[in-house]
Design a protein around this motif. Sequence first.
Motif, mmCIF file in Angstrom:
data_model
loop_
_atom_site.group_PDB
_atom_site.id
_atom_site.type_symbol
_atom_site.label_atom_id
_atom_site.label_comp_id
_atom_site.label_asym_id
_atom_site.label_seq_id
_atom_site.Cartn_x
_atom_site.Cartn_y
_atom_site.Cartn_z
ATOM 1 N N SER A 319 -19.264 20.379 -6.328
ATOM 2 C CA SER A 319 -19.877 21.704 -6.173
ATOM 3 C C SER A 319 -20.954 21.689 -5.087
ATOM 4 C CB SER A 319 -20.480 22.168 -7.501
ATOM 5 O OG SER A 319 -21.471 21.254 -7.952
ATOM 6 N N THR A 320 -21.411 20.497 -4.697
ATOM 7 C CA THR A 320 -22.364 20.328 -3.596
ATOM 8 C C THR A 320 -21.964 19.073 -2.819
ATOM 9 O OG1 THR A 320 -23.913 18.887 -4.782
ATOM 10 C CG2 THR A 320 -24.204 21.280 -5.056
ATOM 11 N N PRO A 321 -22.439 18.918 -1.582
ATOM 12 C CA PRO A 321 -22.109 17.699 -0.830
ATOM 13 C C PRO A 321 -22.532 16.419 -1.531
ATOM 14 C CG PRO A 321 -22.968 19.381 0.647
ATOM 15 C CD PRO A 321 -23.146 19.918 -0.748
ATOM 16 N N ASN A 322 -23.638 16.454 -2.279
ATOM 17 C CA ASN A 322 -24.103 15.253 -2.973
ATOM 18 C C ASN A 322 -23.199 14.842 -4.136
ATOM 19 O OD1 ASN A 322 -26.323 14.875 -1.307
ATOM 20 N ND2 ASN A 322 -27.651 16.191 -2.553
ATOM 21 N N LEU A 323 -22.375 15.779 -4.607
ATOM 22 C CA LEU A 323 -21.478 15.498 -5.728
ATOM 23 C C LEU A 323 -20.041 15.355 -5.267
ATOM 24 C CD1 LEU A 323 -22.996 17.985 -8.353
ATOM 25 C CD2 LEU A 323 -23.380 15.520 -8.170
ATOM 26 N N ALA A 324 -19.858 15.039 -3.980
ATOM 27 C CA ALA A 324 -18.532 14.880 -3.383
ATOM 28 C C ALA A 324 -18.283 13.409 -3.060
ATOM 29 C CB ALA A 324 -18.441 15.747 -2.120
ATOM 30 N N PRO A 325 -17.048 13.037 -2.686
ATOM 31 C CA PRO A 325 -16.729 11.640 -2.381
ATOM 32 C C PRO A 325 -17.607 11.052 -1.280
ATOM 33 C CG PRO A 325 -14.719 12.907 -2.624
ATOM 34 C CD PRO A 325 -15.851 13.896 -2.654
ATOM 35 N N GLY A 326 -17.804 9.741 -1.337
ATOM 36 C CA GLY A 326 -18.650 9.038 -0.379
ATOM 37 C C GLY A 326 -17.864 8.378 0.737
ATOM 38 N N TRP A 327 -18.552 7.511 1.457
ATOM 39 C CA TRP A 327 -18.013 6.939 2.684
ATOM 40 C C TRP A 327 -16.707 6.173 2.467
ATOM 41 C CZ3 TRP A 327 -18.140 7.716 7.573
ATOM 42 C CH2 TRP A 327 -17.712 6.720 8.467
ATOM 43 N N HIS A 328 -16.632 5.366 1.401
ATOM 44 C CA HIS A 328 -15.428 4.542 1.218
ATOM 45 C C HIS A 328 -14.191 5.402 1.003
ATOM 46 C CE1 HIS A 328 -16.711 5.359 -2.912
ATOM 47 N NE2 HIS A 328 -15.501 5.054 -3.314
ATOM 48 N N ASP A 329 -14.345 6.588 0.346
ATOM 49 C CA ASP A 329 -13.203 7.489 0.159
ATOM 50 C C ASP A 329 -12.785 8.127 1.478
ATOM 51 O OD1 ASP A 329 -12.838 7.285 -2.702
ATOM 52 O OD2 ASP A 329 -14.739 8.333 -2.909
ATOM 53 N N LEU A 330 -13.773 8.441 2.317
ATOM 54 C CA LEU A 330 -13.471 9.028 3.624
ATOM 55 C C LEU A 330 -12.738 8.024 4.513
ATOM 56 C CD1 LEU A 330 -15.598 11.071 2.536
ATOM 57 C CD2 LEU A 330 -16.516 11.205 4.849
ATOM 58 N N VAL A 331 -13.235 6.800 4.525
ATOM 59 C CA VAL A 331 -12.642 5.781 5.385
ATOM 60 C C VAL A 331 -11.179 5.541 5.028
ATOM 61 C CG1 VAL A 331 -12.704 3.318 5.960
ATOM 62 C CG2 VAL A 331 -14.821 4.650 5.938
ATOM 63 N N LYS A 332 -10.877 5.503 3.725
ATOM 64 C CA LYS A 332 -9.489 5.306 3.300
ATOM 65 C C LYS A 332 -8.593 6.397 3.866
ATOM 66 C CE LYS A 332 -9.868 4.975 -1.164
ATOM 67 N NZ LYS A 332 -9.453 4.815 -2.579
ATOM 68 N N GLN A 333 -9.057 7.639 3.802
ATOM 69 C CA GLN A 333 -8.258 8.740 4.320
ATOM 70 C C GLN A 333 -8.055 8.623 5.833
ATOM 71 O OE1 GLN A 333 -6.456 10.062 2.001
ATOM 72 N NE2 GLN A 333 -7.003 12.208 2.301
ATOM 73 N N PHE A 334 -9.110 8.284 6.560
ATOM 74 C CA PHE A 334 -8.986 8.152 8.017
ATOM 75 C C PHE A 334 -7.942 7.099 8.382
ATOM 76 C CE2 PHE A 334 -13.685 9.564 8.125
ATOM 77 C CZ PHE A 334 -13.314 10.886 8.208
ATOM 78 N N PHE A 335 -7.942 5.989 7.647
ATOM 79 C CA PHE A 335 -6.958 4.950 7.932
ATOM 80 C C PHE A 335 -5.552 5.355 7.492
ATOM 81 C CE2 PHE A 335 -10.544 2.078 8.673
ATOM 82 C CZ PHE A 335 -10.046 1.306 9.711
#
Length: 429
Positions: A319-335
């Motif tokens: 519901s806010t950026p602080n309660l959303a996925p962090g860096w490791h989840d983003l990196v997995k998607q980018f790869f």
Amino acid sequence: MANLAYYRDRDEVDSLPCGLATLMQQRGLIAPDQTRVHYCGFVSWQQGIAVFMPRNTCLKSLRSHHTFYLLQSLNRYYLGKSTGITEGQESELIGKTSLSLIYSLIEDYRAKGLYVRRKKHFSINQGRPNWKRTIARRTPYPSGGSPVYLDTDTSSTRYVSDCETARIHAQAIRSIYKKYGVVITGDDVNSDENLDRMPAPKLGIETQMTVLDRELSESYSERDIQLIGMLKAYIEETSASGGAELLVGTRKFHNVWEGMLDKCLPNKVDINSNLPVPYYQQDKHFIEVSQKGQRTDTVIESEDRKRWAVIDAKYYNASTPNLAPGWHDLVKQFFYKIAAENICGSDVLVSLHFVFPGNISYLNNVKVGKRKQKRVTIDKFLEVDGYGEIFCHYCDPAILLEKYACGQLLELNRKSHITGSFFNKADIM
């Protein structure tokens, strides 16, 4: 019909009724240091049945059939798991044995009705000849070189519908219907004609068990043996817990969330078998470790097969950026995007997506930017090149439970199912 009260996974423990919170702590569903509930499922207590829906579910829109879909979804997900996990571990279905017993009793009753005692009656010359009994008990008379029996032992089967075992059976089914019929069956049914006209057992619990043991020793049909065994197990369980109890759920619903979305998203493409895997050098060789390779949650393609959406189901509040996925989840998607593009080639456009529980779009997308921008307007945002973006979507948990329980697919062109479009957004990348 059971009295249903709705709550949510990740609700604050202090928001629960005191008696319910205490019971859940006693059952080990809430740890002493927990401030939020980590449980999705059912708990029966003195005021009825507490139903813990997935996080971000809109409780105001719920109806009794949603409890049925929740139970069906939990049952389908854990029965379909290929790995056997022993009961008691955190990632398995709590109350699996009780749920299986209740389901089996209801299904048996719906298919075959109440227990009927089959009793053999032996007679002479008054029914179907029992030649084995006749030969053992009667003296034949010779006639034309063949033995003739002037009297034959006969047998017939009598069916007794009003016996103590049938009453115990009816009482168990009545108890299940009354306590949580709509949760188990999906129907607002507490009883029926066959159950209503069957008297209650005359005996106490210990004597009932003795009756069932005696009946079991005289039973030969597979159905009767299984049913009596289930009735004994049900009586033992309910007497141990002080009454019929429903305690079924999981502390790890994020696994179920990912599994449900994967099953219900249409036009899936399986690319996991083509994704790269790590190789470790040992001496003069590189050795493949395929089990440690990349694995995406779900990849779907557009109708024209010119676009792929790599989807990661995330059981976050978001519901806010602080309660959303962090860096490791983003990196997995980018790869994953890099790997998917290597598989599909330059003719297919690949986009990245998160799907959160809920029906309100709080977040639109996520990009990687330079530090110290804090809060900045879109036109002034300084993006770091080479990462791309991940689009954010929300799926109503109640709708997903219904689709998954019924074996149906989500309709991506309906806003009530998933917010935003996976492929229209990809056009503007």
